[in-house]
Every structure is written in structure tokens, then in C-alpha cells.
Write a protein that holds these residues in place. Sequence first.
Motif, PDB file in Angstrom:
ATOM      1  N   ARG A  43       0.830  -1.207   0.000  1.00  8.60           N
ATOM      2  CA  ARG A  43       0.000   0.000   0.000  1.00  8.60           C
ATOM      3  C   ARG A  43       0.866   1.260   0.000  1.00  8.60           C
ATOM      4  NH1 ARG A  43      -2.660   0.172   4.781  1.00  8.60           N
ATOM      5  NH2 ARG A  43      -1.908  -1.783   5.662  1.00  8.60           N
TER       6      ARG A  43
ATOM      7  N   ASP B 248       2.382   1.727  -3.472  1.00  4.78           N
ATOM      8  CA  ASP B 248       1.304   2.089  -4.392  1.00  4.78           C
ATOM      9  C   ASP B 248       0.967   3.571  -4.274  1.00  4.78           C
ATOM     10  OD1 ASP B 248      -0.977   1.384  -6.230  1.00  4.78           O
ATOM     11  OD2 ASP B 248      -2.127   2.068  -4.487  1.00  4.78           O
ATOM     12  N   ARG B 249       0.916   4.077  -3.033  1.00  7.84           N
ATOM     13  CA  ARG B 249       0.649   5.502  -2.831  1.00  7.84           C
ATOM     14  C   ARG B 249       1.758   6.359  -3.430  1.00  7.84           C
ATOM     15  NH1 ARG B 249      -0.978   3.721   2.387  1.00  7.84           N
ATOM     16  NH2 ARG B 249       1.032   4.387   3.254  1.00  7.84           N
TER      17      ARG B 249
ATOM     18  N   LYS C  19      -7.989  -1.729  -1.118  1.00  3.34           N
ATOM     19  CA  LYS C  19      -7.382  -0.605  -0.409  1.00  3.34           C
ATOM     20  C   LYS C  19      -6.330   0.121  -1.239  1.00  3.34           C
ATOM     21  CE  LYS C  19      -7.914  -2.995   4.049  1.00  3.34           C
ATOM     22  NZ  LYS C  19      -7.203  -3.598   5.196  1.00  3.34           N
ATOM     23  N   THR C  20      -6.181  -0.270  -2.506  1.00  4.57           N
ATOM     24  CA  THR C  20      -5.111   0.307  -3.328  1.00  4.57           C
ATOM     25  C   THR C  20      -5.664   0.771  -4.675  1.00  4.57           C
ATOM     26  OG1 THR C  20      -4.562  -1.921  -4.123  1.00  4.57           O
ATOM     27  CG2 THR C  20      -3.286  -1.069  -2.267  1.00  4.57           C
TER      28      THR C  20
END
Length: 317
Positions: free
Chosen positions: A47, A50-51, A72-73
Motif C-alpha cells: 500500500r 502504491d501511494r 485498499k489500493t
Amino acid sequence: MWLYLVALVGLWTLLRLFRERQVVSHLQDKYVFITGCDSGFGNLLARQLDRRGMRVLAACLTEKGAEELKSKTSARLETVILDVTKTESVVAATQWVKERVGNRGLWGLVNNAGISIPSAPNEWLNKQDFAKVLDVNLLGMIEVTLNMLPSVRKARGRVVNVSSVMGRVSFFGGGYCISKYGVEAFSDSLRRELSYFGVKVAIIEPGGFKTGVTSSDRLLPAVKMLWDRPSSEVRDLYGEKFLLSYLTNLNLLDQICSEDLSLVTDCMEHALTSCHPRTRYSAGWDAKLLYLPMSYLPTFLTDAIFYWMSVKPAKAL
């Protein structure tokens, strides 16, 4: 004299900070493959990267873990099911990665998947108990690495292996500490071999963190179950007092574990994104101030510390 020494140390510190703040360019075009993304460090790292805009290829053991991570991604992150103990699963995941990275190669490989159970005094275990942990933490990591290396070498990328402070000091019996010592040895030899190709290898050595791998909620019941396995003669030799003391020590270790997993994933991210990554990253105050210094002590002093810890009055759990 002392003034010159202080100035030299200060200059070296500033130079190191400057080097470590230099970031690799075009991160948004780089692929990173991470194992063990169902939970814990792997899940958070996936995560986190990914951010940051990187192209994350996350390997999960279960479909449920993969679906929860994708929810969540961003759409950039892709998942694959991987069991590192099965050759056919590793080969399939390798082909899946090759299809996605193409000629660019794989910038980062993060070997994070791991288990800790069964863990108990060595005499309570059998060969299969040791093999179960080694198959995931060491042999599985090695097979994944060997399969992914051509793609990593093509990108002149990074290999990040998750070890532990228990790869420096053995806390308890079973395959976990043995596997982490193996991770250290494999990573050292790999780093020297791959430096010829411009590939960097980093080792992450976390202290105590609250993850599914080290949680006392899983370790304590597992140890209690293993107590019934040895012969009555062996159980009599150890005694109930030893069992309670052993369980108490595990519980105390869990209580001082940190819940801030980002201390570890920040080290992983730096190893993947810095122009000048470190060879080793110690994550957590306990790793830096207690366990790693302890690993450099004379053996008799380390043994004395562990003996002192093991004979504390035990409480029933």
C-alpha cells in the motif's frame, strides 16, 4: 585533537545523510514484486509503494488476502496467488511477472513471506517441524529469488530480504531463528555475486513488531499443544515450571513489541528507492539498542543474559 575528530564525524554524518536522501528517478515506471502481502509488513509495504506511484506486483497466499489488498489500493497494483513452498506456484508467478515487466525488467524483489510456527524448545520438535518453517522462510525465499533474478538483473534492480534480529541472536528453539540465520548468509553471498551486475541486495533486520508471525496469540497456544508431544519422561525432566517460564518469556517479548510497522516498511522503501541503499537496516529501538549490540557481546555474556531471563519467576498464563 578532539575538535578535529568531532568535525570529521559531523562531516561524515552530513555526507551520509546527503547520499541517503538521493532518490532513484522515474519511480512510477518501476515494478516491485513483494511476497507475503496478505497481512503484516508485506501488506503495508504494498500500500505504501502504491501511494508513491510505483507499480506493485503483490503476491498473496490466499484469494481473500488478495481481494482485501486490492480494495485498499489503486488500479496500478496487481495481485497473484503464490505459495513459496511449491515450485509450480513459484514458476507460474515468475512467468506472470515477466509478462508484466517486459523488457524493462523487475526493479525490486522483496522476499517478505514468513512463518514462525512451530516454535518451542528443540527437544519437543521433530524434523518435520523444522522443515515446515525452513521451507517457507529460507528455501522458499531462495527459490523465488533464483527464479526472479534474470528479471532483476535486466533492470539492474534491488533484492530486499527480510531477516530478523533473531538471525543474529537465537531467542527460542525451532526453525525460525535457524531460517533467519540462513537468510543472512544467503543475502551476503548474493550481494557479493550480484554487485558485478549492478544489482544491490539489502537485508532488513526488524526487532519486535506485532504481526501475525510473532503474535503471542498464535505462539502460546502452539507451544502449549507441543507440550503434549514429548514422552512423559521428557515432560517430567522439563517440568511445569519450565513450561510456565517459557510461556511467560514469550508473552513478555510480545508485550514490548511495537505496533508501528511503518518503521520496517520505511526501511524497505528506502532500500528500493534510494540511489545509495544500505546493506542492512535495523528497524526498531530494541534492534538498535539491545539485540544487535547483544549479538556482538562475548558468548558467555549473551548466554548469561538469556539464562537470567529464563529463570525469572513464572506466572500462569
